[in-house]
Design a protein around this motif. Structure first.
Motif, PDB file in Angstrom:
ATOM      1  N   TYR A 179      -2.798  -9.177  -4.721  1.00  0.00           N
ATOM      2  CA  TYR A 179      -2.326  -7.856  -5.143  1.00  0.00           C
ATOM      3  C   TYR A 179      -2.564  -7.603  -6.633  1.00  0.00           C
ATOM      4  O   TYR A 179      -2.333  -6.499  -7.112  1.00  0.00           O
ATOM      5  N   GLN A 230       4.332   4.603  -7.201  1.00  0.00           N
ATOM      6  CA  GLN A 230       3.381   4.901  -8.275  1.00  0.00           C
ATOM      7  C   GLN A 230       3.095   6.400  -8.382  1.00  0.00           C
ATOM      8  O   GLN A 230       2.964   6.932  -9.467  1.00  0.00           O
ATOM      9  N   GLN A 264       0.827  -1.211   0.000  1.00  0.00           N
ATOM     10  CA  GLN A 264       0.000   0.000   0.000  1.00  0.00           C
ATOM     11  C   GLN A 264       0.860   1.258   0.000  1.00  0.00           C
ATOM     12  O   GLN A 264       0.752   2.106  -0.875  1.00  0.00           O
ATOM     13  N   HIS A 323      -4.198  -4.550  -8.166  1.00  0.00           N
ATOM     14  CA  HIS A 323      -3.510  -3.250  -8.247  1.00  0.00           C
ATOM     15  C   HIS A 323      -2.650  -3.137  -9.507  1.00  0.00           C
ATOM     16  O   HIS A 323      -2.129  -2.064  -9.804  1.00  0.00           O
ATOM     17  N   LEU A 341       2.338   1.198  -4.027  1.00  0.00           N
ATOM     18  CA  LEU A 341       1.211   1.918  -4.651  1.00  0.00           C
ATOM     19  C   LEU A 341       1.297   3.416  -4.438  1.00  0.00           C
ATOM     20  O   LEU A 341       1.037   4.197  -5.345  1.00  0.00           O
ATOM     21  N   ASP A 351      -1.164  -2.755 -13.220  1.00  0.00           N
ATOM     22  CA  ASP A 351      -1.544  -2.147 -14.496  1.00  0.00           C
ATOM     23  C   ASP A 351      -1.310  -3.141 -15.626  1.00  0.00           C
ATOM     24  O   ASP A 351      -1.928  -3.065 -16.684  1.00  0.00           O
TER      25      ASP A 351
END
Length: 1505
Positions: A844, A829, A821, A847, A825, A849
């Motif tokens: 996971y 990110q 997290q 999450h 992320l 792409d």
């Protein structure tokens, strides 16, 4: 000579025309000599005022080491010529004095100008030195004028001698000719200085700058920069060695190495030589020869050293020859030479050189000078080889390191190149080559020495000498055989000690379990068994060592015996004292090279093997160069500065120079059409392999989108990690290509699956060479949730961590969610980073792409989660079921926060115990007595020899052995002296026989002598040889006895120590006692002790003999003893400090190599090769500096003790020559001088061995400090106090399950230890079956209870041994236990079943399986009480549920006490004890406690903790 004392007069009073100049001024010899005085007086008159007035620092504006900047051309030449000049002047003085003795009145002009010349030459060199270091060249003009004048006046003298037909047969002519040559050469040197520096007669004088090394005040190693005298005597070391007495030598004090000695410089030289061969060889496949490269890079200093060695060896023969001359001449009347025709010219006597050498005083002075020179050359030879050896080692280390950084990953992973091999290359092979280089000059110097010695012996004693020499030569192979055996035995000893250490480590790691199960004695016996094997091997080692020492001592005695007895029976010539003692001295010289020869040959063989291994390593496969990887360590620092560019923020801790990246960055290429900006990495048609031609990854076509999160998933072993490494260029590409976009190719960060830490601070591990940015650093720590752990560390993020002591490896903090997290992320990110994540955690995937699914080395699917859901329903469904299972586990994870807290507590303990270790090590340094730590006591303490510890060591060896050792040593040395005294008597009596009037023939006299002297001589020699054997054996056996006792006592003390001892004493510290310290006690102390006692007794017996022969010598002994005392006192302290520095700088270097090899992929991915190379060069240089200083300190000592030895020889000789002649017989003089010569060899060994013994005794001291540990059944105090109110835990039949719970640190685990009497009970008692446990023997108590600990502990051995070390249980019982623990099927499948191998720590099983084995172990025990201390922490939910049921059934008839960190596991318990801060606060059934709303138990259940 007239009997009246002759008046002093310059030209003498024995002729009327002494001062007459009728034949011309220059034809008066006395006037010519007076003319020769003029230049000397001129020089003294001019230079003295300048020297005494002095000049300040007006000249040199640059801050440098003033007294070391030598910059006038021809500097060394001038010193050599001046030393030669001084020697010739000494000869001139001697010749003048002896010639004067032949005159009727004193002629001062015969020696006075020579004496003045000596003073002037000395002044000239002092004057020159001061001018040079102050850079004031104009003042050199005075010297130039002096050399010109001296040359002219000496030439006039020589011309006059030639005119009067004085020729080469006269010594004074030769001396004058030599002086003319020397003055001419010195004049040429002076002209050369004017020519180069243009300081006079030129308009533009040359400007000079001091070398970079001298401008850098950090460079403290000044040997290359000081003048010749300081170089030869290591005078520049004085401040360091004297200063060590007041304050310990630290790394700061020894500074940096000069540029020419740094690893980088030497690496470039060696690499150039290596590469040059590669280009010149016709066959490019042929590997370059390492030997040739070494010769090209380091050949010159080796040749220089060999030259010094030859000179030293040849000068060594001056000793025996001078003894021969002195003893021969002493008995004869020295005035008999006057009967010859006097060779008179200019009215004075002219000596021939033969006559001069017949003067014993002249011989004594010559002997002294030869000794001083010989020792100076020998030490110079040693120093040059050691410096070259160190330079070579630095170059090889850099070469190996460079190769490691380019090693192909497959080499490491396929096991072709193991970490062990690399460590061996670094730690062993480079050192073997270095040692070979140290001993190298011996290879070609020894044969010359042996041949010369044998020739001289033959000259002295005829054929009988050849028989004696052949004894030495024939026994040399035996010595070689012993030396090879020693090496083999050492290997097997090493194997046993490694095995013993492994077992000891296991015991110490699992000590808690062993104590709880009362198994310590079983394991202790296992270590003792291995130790017995090790001791057997050590006994063989001791035997060979003592044989080696015995051979060294006995061979010369045997050779002397054979030679003299053969001579007595076979030779017609009588043996006189001069020949006997000269040949005795020659035998002593001969033995050394022959004894060393075996060592040198052994090292040569080892060096050949090392070079072969090194060659193979340097030829091994390298990683393929791909477009974004280039550069080499050899890029100079100048080129580094070019691309420093706009980097403003540099690491605040390191100087600029080490920040520079030694790489030329590749110029950015134009975009290719294939490299579209939306893909960070693209792999097209990729086939990759790990070395075999079979492809590991096949048909890879993937793209990694820029700025997005890509996840790679798949089963274990499907090639996920390999794919990452293929993209990083670590795999070998069979076909296809990897393209990186321009943005990404220069900044890659890589986190490998196996964590890899540097031996550095936490901060350095996190920043990893990046500039420090406080804000960013804080953000990263928060994202990774590291702050709580950093807070626990004793020095926060400045705490050192690393592979040796890795606390984080134990922290399985359940942080993957937080990391996902916050770290991936949010942190990455939000920054629009391209992230590629290999993961097993499928929850996971939502999450991601972009997802790459792999199977069996190829890509199964690629796309977004939606793509896969639409296109491959089956795969998606499969993932979904796995995700649900993982979500359940995640819930379990969150329940285990208390586990995290516990592990953090463990971490804290590990670190604070490390601090305790540091303190303990500091305490080791302190003396036992609590002295006030003032400056003076520190100083005196540092120079004190630890007699108390020595006595403890000797007493460990047994008083009988010590008594035998001492008495046999004393007896041996007495017999050795007796042999030589008898030889002196025998030879002197033979000399006297011929002078007595006799009625019997000479042959009969000789026969009588033989029958009296030879048998006694033979008996004494035989006794000497036997005693040599006894002494060498007693020392070794005494050492072995001490080693046996010390280790046995240490092991027993430690194994029976209370558990709190292990809590407060770091494991590393205890292990050190069993490894390094035990090794020193086993193998190093005995030979040092032997060598020390031998050399000390040799020196003492020599001094005793000299004092007996010439008692006057005792007066000279007083100042010599004082000098010796101070030299050894200063040296010992400095040597200890430098030895410590050498040891402490070696470990980081070795660690750096192994950690680089382990983290290769990470280093290469980050492209930090140059930073790591730079670090390696720094570490190598630091270690080399310490080693160079240590060897320079050894030379400092040896030069001084050698000079002292030379003074002893001189005083002994002069005392014999000038003593009362009627008392001394020439045999005793020969004896005294031979003994004086041996002192020179042994004085420095006394000090060196004393210093070594002092360092080694620290090991005994450390072991002794552990021997005072109290054993467990003694009373003691413990920190945690348990107040146990009466709350019965029911026995069998009444209750099945008892639960104990409470928050972390509430005393739950301490209670479990209290059942086993592992903690002291202050109040109350624990009663089991009506018996107070404190009254039971520990073994009985602990063998009746069982416990399963939190950390699963397995020992190396078989599964059977792990379940039942006591061998009490049947196979059926073991299988039953395994079945209960759900392990039966798994064990059956293993090769060997119950006898299947368990590796160290049970590493070949998973953590969960290990925990199950521990359960099985408890079932085997069949005890009525089982305590489970959070035993299911490492097991997955499903297995845990099964186990709970099994425990219920298998232990239905016993009491099970469960200590729970997760309260959910004891909700079924009939009885629950709740603890808080060490106090029992609640005691009832689980249901009863839950019913009470305010109970602590119900609070714990609600909060899930």
């Amino acid at each position: 000579m007239s009997s009246a004392s002759p008046p002093l007069s310059f030209c003498g009073n024995d002729r009327n025309d002494s001062y007459s100049v009728e034949d011309g001024v220059l034809n008066n010899g006395c006037f010519v000599d007076a003319l020769n005085l003029v230049p000397h007086v001129f020089l003294l008159f001019i230079t003295f005022p300048i020297l005494f007035i002095g000049w300040g620092s007006q000249s040199s504006k640059v801050q440098i080491h003033h007294n070391t900047w030598l910059h006038f051309p021809g500097h060394n030449m001038r010193w050599i010529l001046t030393f030669s000049l001084l020697f010739v002047h000494v000869c001139e003085i001697a010749e003048g004095i002896v010639s004067n003795g032949h005159m009727e009145t004193n002629h001062l002009h015969l020696f006075m100008p020579a004496f003045m010349g000596f003073i002037a030459a000395t002044t000239s060199v002092i004057y020159y030195h001061n001018i040079e270091t102050s850079n004031f060249p104009k003042l050199l003009l005075a010297l130039f004028i002096y050399w010109v004048l001296a040359f002219i006046t000496k030439s006039i003298k020589l011309w006059k001698y030639a005119e009067y037909k004085v020729g080469i047969q006269h010594l004074r002519f030769c001396i004058t000719a030599l002086l003319v040559i020397l003055y001419g050469l010195l004049m040429a040197v002076e002209i050369n200085v004017i020519r180069v520096r243009k300081y006079v007669f030129f308009t533009n004088p040359q400007k000079v700058k001091p070398p970079e090394d001298l401008q850098d005040l950090g460079v403290r190693f000044l040997q290359p920069f000081v003048n010749l005298l300081s170089k030869a005597t290591y005078w520049w070391m004085n401040p360091l060695i004297m200063g060590a007495h007041k304050r310990p030598i630290e790394l700061k004090k020894i500074g940096k190495l000069p540029i020419a000695m740094r690893a980088l410089t030497n690496y470039l030289n060696l690499k150039d030589a290596y590469e040059e061969q590669r280009h010149n060889v016709d066959d490019p496949e042929k590997a370059p020869s390492i030997w040739k490269s070494i010769y090209r890079a380091f050949g010159r200093p080796i040749l220089l050293s060999s030259t010094f060695r030859y000179l030293a060896d040849l000068l060594g023969f001056a000793g025996p020859l001078c003894i021969l001359g002195i003893v021969k001449r002493l008995g004869k009347d020295e005035s008999m030479t006057e009967q010859q025709d006097k060779a008179c010219f200019f009215g004075v006597y002219f000596l021939s050189s033969h006559e001069l050498l017949q003067k014993t005083t002249v011989l004594a002075v010559l002997l002294f000078l030869a000794l001083v020179l010989q020792r100076t050359f020998l030490q110079a030879s040693y120093y040059v080889t050691i410096e070259t050896g160190i330079n070579l080692r630095g170059a090889l280390l850099a070469m190996i390191y460079n190769k490691i950084l380019r090693l192909s990953t497959s080499n490491m992973s396929m096991g072709e190149m193991t970490l062990g091999q690399i460590n061996n290359l670094v730690a062993i092979e480079t050192n073997q080559l270095m040692w070979f280089l140290f001993l190298c000059p011996n290879l070609w110097a020894m044969p010359v020495q042996i041949i010369m010695g044998v020739i001289l012996l033959y000259y002295l004693l005829g054929p009988s000498a050849m028989i004696g020499a052949s004894v030495i030569v024939l026994l040399a192979p035996v010595q070689y055989f012993i030396a090879t055996k020693l090496a083999d035995t050492q290997k097997s000893t090493l194997d046993y000690s490694t095995d013993r250490l492994k077992k000891t480590t296991e015991i110490l790691k699992g000590i808690k379990l062993l104590k709880l199960y009362a198994w310590e004695n079983i394991f202790c016996n296992s270590v003792e068994e291995t130790r017995t094997k090790e001791l057997t091997s050590l006994r063989t080692f001791a035997l060979y060592t003592s044989m080696s020492i015995f051979m060294n001592a006995a061979i010369p005695i045997a050779a002397v015996l054979v030679t003299f007895v053969t001579h007595a029976y076979n030779s017609d010539a009588r043996l006189n004292p001069a020949e006997a003692f000269a040949s005795l001295a020659l035998f002593h010289i001969l033995v050394t090279p022959l004894f060393l020869l075996s060592t040198v040959v052994r090292f040569a063989v080892k060096a050949l093997v090392s070079v072969q291994k090194l060659g193979e390593f340097l030829q091994s496969d390298e990683i393929g160069d791909d477009s974004w990887r280039n550069g080499d360590v050899s890029v100079s620092l100048e080129s580094c500065k070019k691309h420093l560019g706009g980097t403003k923020a540099l690491n605040r801790k390191q100087p600029l120079r080490y920040q520079l990246d030694s790489y030329e960055q590749p110029i950015r290429r134009q975009l290719r059409p294939t490299e579209s900006e939306d893909a960070a990495v693209k792999v097209s048609n990729g086939f990759f392999t790990w070395g075999s031609n079979l492809s590991t990854l096949s048909d890879i076509n993937i793209r990694i989108p820029t700025g997005q999160l890509t996840m790679i998933v798949g089963q274990v072993g499907c090639g996920k990690s390999s794919l990452l490494l293929a993209m990083l260029g670590e795999m070998q590409t069979i076909s296809g290509r990897v393209c990186w976009s321009n943005k990404n190719r220069n900044s890659v960060a890589y986190a490998a699956q196996k964590s890899w830490l540097l031996n550095a601070t936490v901060e350095d591990n996190i920043t990893f060479g990046s500039p420090f940015n406080k804000q960013r650093y804080k953000a990263v720590i928060d994202a990774c949730s590291l702050q709580p752990d950093i807070d626990l560390l004793p020095f926060g993020d400045q705490t050192e961590i690393g592979e040796r002591d890795d606390p984080f490896s134990a922290l399985d903090i359940h942080l993957s969610d937080h990391l996902m997290q916050e770290g991936i992320l949010k942190f990455l990110q939000d920054d629009k980073r391209t992230v590629v994540l290999v993961t097993h955690k499928l929850q996971y995937l939502i999450h991601a792409d972009w997802i790459i699914a792999m199977k069996d080395g190829s890509v199964l699917r690629e796309g977004t989660l939606k793509d896969i859901q639409n296109n491959d329903v089956e795969l998606y469904e499969h993932w979904k079921t796995l995700m649900n299972r993982q979500d359940q586990e995640l819930e379990k994870d969150t329940e285990e926060d208390s586990q995290t807290a516990l592990e953090r507590k463990t971490l804290r303990r590990a670190f604070y115990s490390r601090e305790a270790k540091n303190q303990a090590d500091d305490e080791d340094e302190e003396e036992e007595e609590d002295e006030e730590d003032t400056f003076s006591t520190t100083t005196s303490r540092r120079s004190k020899i630890p007699w108390k510890v020595c006595w403890r060591y000797l007493s460990s060896g047994g008083f009988l052995m010590v008594a035998m050792m001492v008495s046999s040593k004393l007896l041996k040395h007495s017999v050795m002296v007796a042999i030589d005294f008898w030889l002196a008597n025998w030879t002197s009596s033979l000399q006297n026989v011929s002078s007595k009037s006799s009625n019997i023939t000479l042959d009969e006299q000789s026969a009588r002598h033989r029958s009296y002297y030879v048998p006694v001589f033979s008996i004494l020699c035989g006794a000497g040889i036997i005693l040599c054997l006894i002494t060498s054996l007693t020392v070794e056996l005494m050492g072995l006895a001490a080693a046996t006792n010390l280790h046995h006592n240490l092991l027993n003390k430690i194994i029976h120590a209370p558990i709190r001892f292990f809590d407060i004493t770091p494991l590393g510290q205890i292990l050190n006692r069993f490894s390094a310290d035990t090794n020193i006690i086993d193998q190093h102390i005995p030979p040092t002790l032997e060598s020390l006692t031998r050399s000390t007794l040799l020196c003492l017996s020599a001094i005793g003999v000299i004092a007996y022969v010439t008692p006057v010598f005792l007066f000279a002994l007083v100042p010599l003893t004082v000098a010796f005392y101070f030299i050894q006192k200063y040296f010992r302290v400095a040597s200890r400090d430098l030895q410590d520095l050498d040891d402490s700088t070696q470990l980081p270097l070795l660690c750096h190599f192994s950690e680089t090899a382990e983290g290769l992929t990470t280093i290469r991915a980050f492209r930090h090769e140059s930073r790591f190379k730079q670090r390696m060069l720094e570490l190598t240089d630091t270690n080399n500096t310490a080693y160079l200083f240590l060897s320079a300190a050894n030379r400092w000592l040896e030069v001084r003790t050698d000079y002292l030895g030379a003074v002893i020889v001189l005083t002994a000789a002069l005392a014999a020559i000038w003593g009362p002649n009627y008392v001394l017989d020439s045999g005793l003089v020969g004896l005294g001088l031979t003994y004086a010569l041996t002192v020179t060899n042994y004085l420095n060994w006394v000090v060196r061995n004393l210093a070594d013994l002092e360092v080694q005794m620290a090991a005994v001291k450390k072991v002794n400090s552990f021997l005072s540990t109290e054993s467990e059944n003694y009373e003691g105090s413990i920190g945690t106090v348990l107040r146990i109110p009466v709350c019965p835990i029911y026995g069998p039949g009444q209750s099945d399950l008892v639960g104990i719970c409470g928050r972390t640190g509430s005393g739950k685990s301490s209670l479990s230890l209290a059942f086993f009497n592992m903690v002291d009970i202050f109040e109350g008692k624990i009663i089991i079956d009506g018996i107070d446990i404190c009254k039971l023997p520990l073994q009985t108590l602990r063998s009746r209870l069982s416990i399963i600990l939190q950390d699963p502990i397995l020992f190396s051995g078989s599964i059977r041994f792990n379940l039942d070390p006591e061998r009490k249980c049947t196979d059926d019982g073991l299988w039953e236990a395994l079945e209960i623990a759900q392990l039966k099927n798994m064990v059956k499948a293993l090769p060997g079943g119950l006898d299947a191998v368990v590796t160290e720590g049970g590493e070949n099983f998973s953590v969960g399986q290990r925990q199950l084995f521990c359960l099985a172990r408890a079932f085997v025990r069949k005890s009525s009480i089982l305590i489970m201390d959070e035993a299911t922490a490492s097991i997955d939910m499903a297995t845990e549920n099964i186990l709970q049921k099994v425990v219920m059934t298998a232990f239905s008839d016993r009491t099970v006490v469960t200590i729970a960190h997760l309260v959910s596991s004891i909700l079924e318990a009939e009885q629950v004890l709740v603890f808080s801060s060490g106090i029992l606060v609640e005691c009832d059934s689980a249901a009863g406690l839950l019913a009470q709303e305010g109970s602590l138990f119900s609070v714990l259940v609600r909060t899930h903790k």
